[in-house]
Design an enzyme around this catalytic site. Structure first.
Site, PDB file in Angstrom:
ATOM      1  N   SER A   1      -1.806   5.471   2.195  1.00 20.57           N
ATOM      2  CA  SER A   1      -2.974   4.592   2.209  1.00 20.57           C
ATOM      3  C   SER A   1      -3.042   3.789   3.505  1.00 20.57           C
ATOM      4  CB  SER A   1      -2.940   3.652   1.007  1.00 20.57           C
ATOM      5  OG  SER A   1      -2.952   4.391  -0.200  1.00 20.57           O
TER       6      SER A   1
ATOM      7  N   LEU B   1       0.862  -1.183   0.000  1.00 20.85           N
ATOM      8  CA  LEU B   1       0.000   0.000   0.000  1.00 20.85           C
ATOM      9  C   LEU B   1       0.899   1.233   0.000  1.00 20.85           C
ATOM     10  CD1 LEU B   1      -2.707  -0.928   2.686  1.00 20.85           C
ATOM     11  CD2 LEU B   1      -3.109  -0.616   0.235  1.00 20.85           C
ATOM     12  N   ASP B   2       0.420   2.311  -0.610  1.00 19.91           N
ATOM     13  CA  ASP B   2       1.153   3.574  -0.571  1.00 19.91           C
ATOM     14  C   ASP B   2       1.319   4.044   0.868  1.00 19.91           C
ATOM     15  OD1 ASP B   2       0.997   3.463  -3.306  1.00 19.91           O
ATOM     16  OD2 ASP B   2      -0.662   4.885  -3.457  1.00 19.91           O
ATOM     17  N   ARG B   3       2.293   4.913   1.088  1.00 18.60           N
ATOM     18  CA  ARG B   3       2.545   5.406   2.451  1.00 18.60           C
ATOM     19  C   ARG B   3       1.321   6.105   3.026  1.00 18.60           C
ATOM     20  NH1 ARG B   3       5.732   9.954   4.848  1.00 18.60           N
ATOM     21  NH2 ARG B   3       6.059  10.778   2.743  1.00 18.60           N
TER      22      ARG B   3
END
Length: 232
Positions: A105, A101-103
């Site tokens: 998210s 997951l993105d930072r």
């Protein structure tokens, strides 16, 4: 590694002797006699010869983490805290992330030391559903649902995404189900229809759902039925 190789490497015998021991029914894998010298043995299985441990089985770890914002989906980084900071150090050995997951998210993140299992969970060809709750900068239109269902053209890769489903929950909120895991896929899909994602929260991967009892930053081991829901 093949059973015969484990016996010859770790039992100090020749390959021929190892094959003879296996054929005689003197080798067991997880307490079951194995007479197949070519049997692939994982590092999570215990191998014995005449009751003596040749390979102690390593414990398999399958962790569900409720990822908060601000943590990198990585095992180490020199600038930002990683999700491993949320897990006790004694569990860090060989852990990797199955589906990043993105930072910014949040939501469901799986950590495991079982590479074969994690590949089955994230393999694009298997097309397991991944479900996200999305908040956008602008209201989400019914036309967005149609575009997602048809697939979105990504010019950089020169491809169209697989059909995705979009359930509008409110003016700026939706639940999106995708069957791939391309780079920033959901953000790029909304950008393609003139909108912008402001929050992204993963709720589900395959049949594994984020436990509502987990607060952000908390984790638990997956239950056996959760690990078994990943197809072979």
């Amino acid at each position: 590694m093949k059973l015969s190789r484990i016996l010859s490497n770790q039992n100090g015998v020749s390959r021929q002797r190892a094959n003879a021991l296996i054929a005689a029914g003197r080798a067991t894998i997880d307490d079951r006699v194995c007479s197949d010298a070519a049997r692939d043995v994982s590092r999570f299985e215990t191998v014995r010869v005449d009751g003596r441990v040749i390979q102690p089985g390593q414990s398999a770890l399958y962790l569900m983490l409720h990822k908060p914002a601000g943590y990198l989906s990585a095992t180490r980084d020199d600038l930002h805290p990683t999700v491993l900071a949320l897990v006790p150090p004694e569990l860090h050995t060989d852990l990797h992330i199955a589906g990043r997951l993105d930072r910014a998210s949040t939501g469901l993140l799986i950590l495991t030391n079982d590479g074969n299992w994690s590949r089955r969970l994230t393999e694009p060809r298997v097309k397991l559903p991944k479900v996200y709750r999305v908040t956008t900068a602008h209201p989400i239109t019914a036309d967005t649902s149609r575009c997602f269902a048809e697939g979105i053209w990504f010019d950089y890769e020169q491809l169209r995404t697989s059909p995705a489903s979009l359930e509008i929950l409110g003016g700026n909120e939706a639940r999106v189900t995708i069957y791939e895991g391309r780079y920033h896929q959901i953000k790029r899909m909304f950008h393609a229809v003139g909108n912008r994602v402001t929050a992204l929260h993963r709720e589900q991967m395959g049949d594994i759902r984020l436990d509502p009892a987990l607060a952000p930053g908390d984790y638990r081991s997956l239950r056996r039925e959760e690990t078994l829901c990943v197809p072979e």
